[in-house]
Design an enzyme around this catalytic site. Structure first.
Site, PDB file in Angstrom:
ATOM      1  N   THR A   1       1.506  -3.761   1.658  1.00  0.00           N
ATOM      2  CA  THR A   1       2.953  -3.698   1.858  1.00  0.00           C
ATOM      3  C   THR A   1       3.505  -2.348   1.435  1.00  0.00           C
ATOM      4  O   THR A   1       2.938  -1.676   0.555  1.00  0.00           O
ATOM      5  CB  THR A   1       3.646  -4.799   1.040  1.00  0.00           C
ATOM      6  OG1 THR A   1       5.065  -4.613   1.067  1.00  0.00           O
ATOM      7  CG2 THR A   1       3.197  -4.784  -0.410  1.00  0.00           C
TER       8      THR A   1
ATOM      9  N   TYR B   1       5.665  -8.780  -7.395  1.00  0.00           N
ATOM     10  CA  TYR B   1       5.071  -8.737  -6.062  1.00  0.00           C
ATOM     11  C   TYR B   1       4.446  -7.371  -5.778  1.00  0.00           C
ATOM     12  O   TYR B   1       3.308  -7.282  -5.295  1.00  0.00           O
ATOM     13  CB  TYR B   1       6.137  -9.060  -5.016  1.00  0.00           C
ATOM     14  CG  TYR B   1       5.680  -8.887  -3.588  1.00  0.00           C
ATOM     15  CD1 TYR B   1       4.809  -9.800  -3.010  1.00  0.00           C
ATOM     16  CD2 TYR B   1       6.131  -7.820  -2.818  1.00  0.00           C
ATOM     17  CE1 TYR B   1       4.392  -9.646  -1.700  1.00  0.00           C
ATOM     18  CE2 TYR B   1       5.715  -7.660  -1.508  1.00  0.00           C
ATOM     19  CZ  TYR B   1       4.850  -8.569  -0.952  1.00  0.00           C
ATOM     20  OH  TYR B   1       4.435  -8.406   0.346  1.00  0.00           O
TER      21      TYR B   1
END
Length: 355
Positions: free
Chosen positions: A132, A175
């Site tokens: 990501t 995250y």
């Protein structure tokens, strides 16, 4: 996939009942390939995507219920795999803030389980990992951005082409930390153990089979809110910029890297729509309102930890390695997304279909 064309073994997709995973499985199976999906069906829409894949492809797609946190089912599916596309993950910053231990176990430990299964049982199989852009952190400070009408842009013109893979990592939020740790494990297993791995750091993928959850898949969430006439909350002021990539183009990129794994192994690629598909949240809301003919009036809430005021992908490394380029303009992709959301969620006369 020319380099693997004569290998009839199955391609394993972890998280293959998720949005990107099921689109990958569909493309591979439609081309005559065999797919094994490993998924724990924890996310909304996963079971529906599994049924969709089976209805379209029958025995070419095997659905295995399992969790990457458990090494046993991982070993069982990767032992005879032609390749592994690892997309199983906890995907939301908000969920990671609520449950950082679960976030770590799924993203970091789960990825390590996949890598170890490959290292010990099938070391020649390529492994592609879904990372990501959040591994880069917030990227730009408030004093390094300028507002131009309804969007932010970096004050430094050197960033006009987007963020490259040379940008230092700055893990922000649980995250970001868990995906960043997994990202680096995947990269390091190529260097230390010689595995054929590659990392794709993705940015804002959207399109059909995306169910529009607020904490992930925000473009579909915006579109679905417009179609429903539902309230929409923007975190921040809406001038933050992202580059959006249509899921069909993302699938092209994944398969291009897999096809060229002999030269791509050990590399990290940023994957997004690039400068030509960059848009602010406010601009996207206006475009969705126009596309759907449903005006959207958002409300605003505080910025969330790690939210980036500006992120645009430099995809030149991926293009140089594979020849890949994004093909789908944002307006065209939004029409395709709207068509799927309308079919999936809305009956005639606008009455919503119950999930």
């Amino acid at each position: 996939m020319t380099s693997m064309a004569h290998d009839n073994r199955s391609i394993v997709i972890t998280g293959g009942c998720g949005f990107i995973g099921c689109n990958l499985a569909d493309r591979i199976a439609a081309g005559g390939g065999a797919v094994t999906v490993l998924d724990n069906h924890s996310r909304s829409g996963a079971r529906e995507n599994a049924q969709w894949l089976k209805s379209r492809h029958g025995d070419r797609v095997a659905i295995v219920a399992g969790d990457v946190r458990d090494p046993i089912p991982v070993i069982e599916v990767v032992r005879e795999a032609k390749a592994v596309l690892h997309l199983a993950a906890q995907v939301a910053v908000t969920s990671s803030l609520d449950s950082p231990l679960d976030d770590f176990e799924i993203n970091a430990r789960g990825t390590l389980n996949v890598l170890e299964a490959i290292r010990l049982h099938n070391p020649s199989a390529p492994v592609l990992f879904a990372s990501t852009n959040k591994v880069y952190g917030r990227l730009i400070g408030d004093d390094e951005i300028v507002r131009v009408e309804q969007r932010y842009q970096p004050a430094d013109p050197a960033l006009a082409a987007g963020i490259s893979e040379a940008t230092p990592l700055d893990l922000y939020s649980p995250y970001g930390c868990s995906k960043g740790a997994a990202d680096q494990y995947v990269h390091d297993y190529a260097r230390v153990y010689g595995l054929r791995t590659a990392v794709l750091r993705m940015s804002c993928i959207y399109g059909p089979r995306q169910f529009g959850n607020e904490d992930q898949g925000w473009i579909a969430h915006f579109m679905l809110s417009a179609l429903r006439g539902a309230p929409l909350t923007i975190y921040g002021d809406g001038c933050q910029v992202r580059d959006a990539l249509y899921v069909g183009d993302a699938v092209d990129a994944w398969l291009a890297v897999l096809d060229r794994i002999a030269t791509a192994q050990g590399q990290i690629f940023n994957l997004g729509g690039g400068p030509s598909n960059a848009i602010s949240l406010l601009e996207l809301i206006a475009l969705i309102s126009q596309t759907s003919n449903h005006p959207v009036e958002p409300c605003f809430a505080d910025w969330r930890p790690g939210d980036q005021p500006w992120y645009v992908t430099d995809t030149s490394a991926l293009s140089a390695a594979t020849g890949w380029q994004p093909k789908t303009p944002l307006a065209e992709g939004l029409r395709a997304l709207q068509g799927w959301l309308t079919t999936r969620f809305m009956q005639e006369h606008g009455r919503e279909v119950l999930a």
